[in-house]
Design a protein around this motif. Sequence first.
Motif, mmCIF file in Angstrom:
data_model
loop_
_atom_site.group_PDB
_atom_site.id
_atom_site.type_symbol
_atom_site.label_atom_id
_atom_site.label_comp_id
_atom_site.label_asym_id
_atom_site.label_seq_id
_atom_site.Cartn_x
_atom_site.Cartn_y
_atom_site.Cartn_z
ATOM 1 N N ASP A 125 1.082 -1.040 0.388
ATOM 2 C CA ASP A 125 0.291 -0.049 0.085
ATOM 3 C C ASP A 125 0.379 1.526 -0.150
ATOM 4 O O ASP A 125 0.759 2.237 -0.275
ATOM 5 N N LEU A 126 2.061 1.547 0.621
ATOM 6 C CA LEU A 126 2.760 1.848 0.669
ATOM 7 C C LEU A 126 3.083 2.255 -0.417
ATOM 8 O O LEU A 126 4.009 3.389 -1.547
ATOM 9 N N GLN A 127 3.933 1.746 -2.035
ATOM 10 C CA GLN A 127 4.487 1.741 -3.024
ATOM 11 C C GLN A 127 3.572 2.016 -3.526
ATOM 12 O O GLN A 127 4.040 3.021 -4.620
ATOM 13 N N ASP A 128 2.249 1.367 -3.980
ATOM 14 C CA ASP A 128 1.415 1.587 -4.502
ATOM 15 C C ASP A 128 1.368 3.706 -3.755
ATOM 16 O O ASP A 128 0.997 4.579 -5.024
ATOM 17 N N ALA A 129 1.307 4.523 -2.689
ATOM 18 C CA ALA A 129 0.744 5.605 -2.811
ATOM 19 C C ALA A 129 1.851 6.063 -2.645
ATOM 20 O O ALA A 129 1.828 7.494 -3.430
ATOM 21 N N ILE A 130 3.130 5.921 -2.804
ATOM 22 C CA ILE A 130 4.241 6.901 -3.556
ATOM 23 C C ILE A 130 4.132 7.005 -4.992
ATOM 24 O O ILE A 130 4.481 8.196 -5.522
ATOM 25 N N THR A 131 4.451 5.584 -5.916
ATOM 26 C CA THR A 131 3.723 6.051 -7.460
ATOM 27 C C THR A 131 2.512 7.090 -7.319
ATOM 28 O O THR A 131 2.559 8.113 -8.097
ATOM 29 N N ASP A 132 1.826 6.934 -7.052
ATOM 30 C CA ASP A 132 0.188 7.975 -6.747
ATOM 31 C C ASP A 132 0.619 9.170 -6.887
ATOM 32 O O ASP A 132 0.364 9.809 -7.184
ATOM 33 N N ALA A 133 1.523 9.956 -5.150
ATOM 34 C CA ALA A 133 1.727 10.850 -5.078
ATOM 35 C C ALA A 133 2.841 11.362 -6.204
ATOM 36 O O ALA A 133 1.931 12.885 -6.162
ATOM 37 N N PHE A 134 3.765 10.918 -6.495
ATOM 38 C CA PHE A 134 5.002 11.616 -7.901
ATOM 39 C C PHE A 134 3.697 11.877 -9.147
ATOM 40 O O PHE A 134 3.810 12.600 -9.315
ATOM 41 N N VAL A 135 2.513 10.877 -9.330
ATOM 42 C CA VAL A 135 2.093 11.461 -10.308
ATOM 43 C C VAL A 135 1.416 12.438 -10.050
ATOM 44 O O VAL A 135 1.396 13.539 -10.632
ATOM 45 N N ALA A 136 0.635 12.494 -9.245
ATOM 46 C CA ALA A 136 -0.768 13.986 -8.456
ATOM 47 C C ALA A 136 0.041 14.794 -8.466
ATOM 48 O O ALA A 136 -0.174 15.899 -8.681
ATOM 49 N N VAL A 137 1.900 15.045 -7.522
ATOM 50 C CA VAL A 137 2.836 16.184 -7.246
ATOM 51 C C VAL A 137 3.005 17.227 -9.131
ATOM 52 O O VAL A 137 3.180 18.239 -9.055
ATOM 53 N N ILE A 138 3.334 15.961 -9.938
ATOM 54 C CA ILE A 138 3.703 16.306 -11.350
ATOM 55 C C ILE A 138 2.577 17.429 -11.570
ATOM 56 O O ILE A 138 3.202 17.810 -12.587
ATOM 57 N N GLU A 139 1.574 16.642 -11.850
ATOM 58 C CA GLU A 139 -0.108 17.342 -12.158
ATOM 59 C C GLU A 139 -0.049 18.343 -11.676
ATOM 60 O O GLU A 139 -1.392 19.178 -12.069
ATOM 61 N N THR A 140 0.674 19.138 -11.090
ATOM 62 C CA THR A 140 0.183 20.343 -10.412
ATOM 63 C C THR A 140 1.367 21.447 -10.453
ATOM 64 O O THR A 140 2.675 21.165 -10.774
ATOM 65 N N ASP A 141 0.811 23.218 -10.842
ATOM 66 C CA ASP A 141 2.152 23.460 -11.069
ATOM 67 C C ASP A 141 3.452 23.520 -10.473
ATOM 68 O O ASP A 141 4.542 23.939 -10.756
ATOM 69 N N GLU A 142 2.839 23.282 -9.228
ATOM 70 C CA GLU A 142 4.075 24.034 -7.982
ATOM 71 C C GLU A 142 5.166 22.629 -8.617
ATOM 72 O O GLU A 142 6.287 22.567 -7.873
ATOM 73 N N GLY A 143 4.039 21.364 -8.571
ATOM 74 C CA GLY A 143 5.436 20.413 -8.408
ATOM 75 C C GLY A 143 5.612 19.778 -9.821
ATOM 76 O O GLY A 143 6.834 19.330 -9.915
ATOM 77 N N LEU A 144 5.040 20.360 -11.502
ATOM 78 C CA LEU A 144 6.603 20.452 -12.709
ATOM 79 C C LEU A 144 6.853 20.809 -11.871
ATOM 80 O O LEU A 144 8.503 20.793 -12.385
ATOM 81 N N GLN A 145 7.112 22.697 -11.566
ATOM 82 C CA GLN A 145 8.437 22.672 -11.507
ATOM 83 C C GLN A 145 9.156 22.621 -10.577
ATOM 84 O O GLN A 145 10.516 22.502 -10.529
ATOM 85 N N ALA A 146 9.019 21.555 -9.652
ATOM 86 C CA ALA A 146 10.105 20.857 -8.419
ATOM 87 C C ALA A 146 10.482 19.902 -9.261
ATOM 88 O O ALA A 146 11.679 19.663 -9.275
ATOM 89 N N PHE A 147 9.652 19.048 -10.275
ATOM 90 C CA PHE A 147 10.340 17.917 -10.730
ATOM 91 C C PHE A 147 10.960 18.964 -12.076
ATOM 92 O O PHE A 147 12.316 17.970 -12.346
#
Length: 333
Positions: free
Chosen positions: A282-304
Amino acid sequence: MKVRKLAALGAATVLAAAMAACGTDDDAGGNGNGNGNGEWPDEIVLGLVPSQDVDELVEDADVLADLISAELDHPVRAEITQNYTALVVAMQTGQAHIGMFGPIALVQAADQADANVVLQSIRRGTESYHTQWFTNNPERFCQTDVVEAENPEGNTVSYCNGTDAAEFGPVGDEALAEVEAGETIMFVDEGSASGYYYPATQLQAAAGLDPFNDIDAQFGGNHPNAALAVQRGDAEIGVSFDDVRNDLVEEDPAIGSDLVVFAWSDEIPNDGVAVAGDLPQDLQDAITDAFVAVIETDEGLQAFDDVYSIEGLVPADLDALDVARQVAANFGD
């Protein structure tokens, strides 16, 4: 073709070699042994390797870790390791739970540390990239006229041998035949796909030179340093990802013309994200989902983008990573 990997530099590499003997030969996705029922660690450690100034990466990585932490609603801390070998060791020993790796190191993390490769990066709309070979002596390595062009980032940079018009590698293999025995070549890092494995493999095929015995291989430590070393004349040729000059042109506008790109390697699968295989599922899945969710935001895209110039993330292409595994196998890894 099989070549023998040089003894790597530093104690971390020696430790990695020793611990690799305890690793497995699972496929590029690791063994997926998260059980979904275990406890999450109190703090999740995200490991990264410098491809830019270390101090700047520390700041950028902290921002990224904070965004992922907020998405997970769980503490995440970024740690910078010396090189990919050290990060594989950290994954083996439980000192890192997530690693952002180049393609060769991704399969090493899977095979040696039982990590699961979950995501790959998108840059310029594609899941692959290539090594660029550059020179401060175009008269020697350019078989066509040098062309100055404006690249997609709006910088004026110099090319020859068709690298200005190509879309995919390889390009300019014939020019690599000009490399002589004993040549000093500025590579990036012994664990880097674009900065060592792929260009060394290409060199052996194009010039018939053993990259361990027939050349003077030097390592800049990161991609910008390799470019700067060739610019100042430490070697006549060097390699990096395409196009490291964009990271340097603001502070040194001349680098775009001082370094002429004269060849490209075969295409390389992009870098990606691996998670420790012994984490709860469940943590592996949550980490994967979190990376995808973060990069889909403007702030996250800038961070990546700030960390590794990443424009998007997609599920890992394990078939493409098998090609990287074959390149690594040529080096005895």
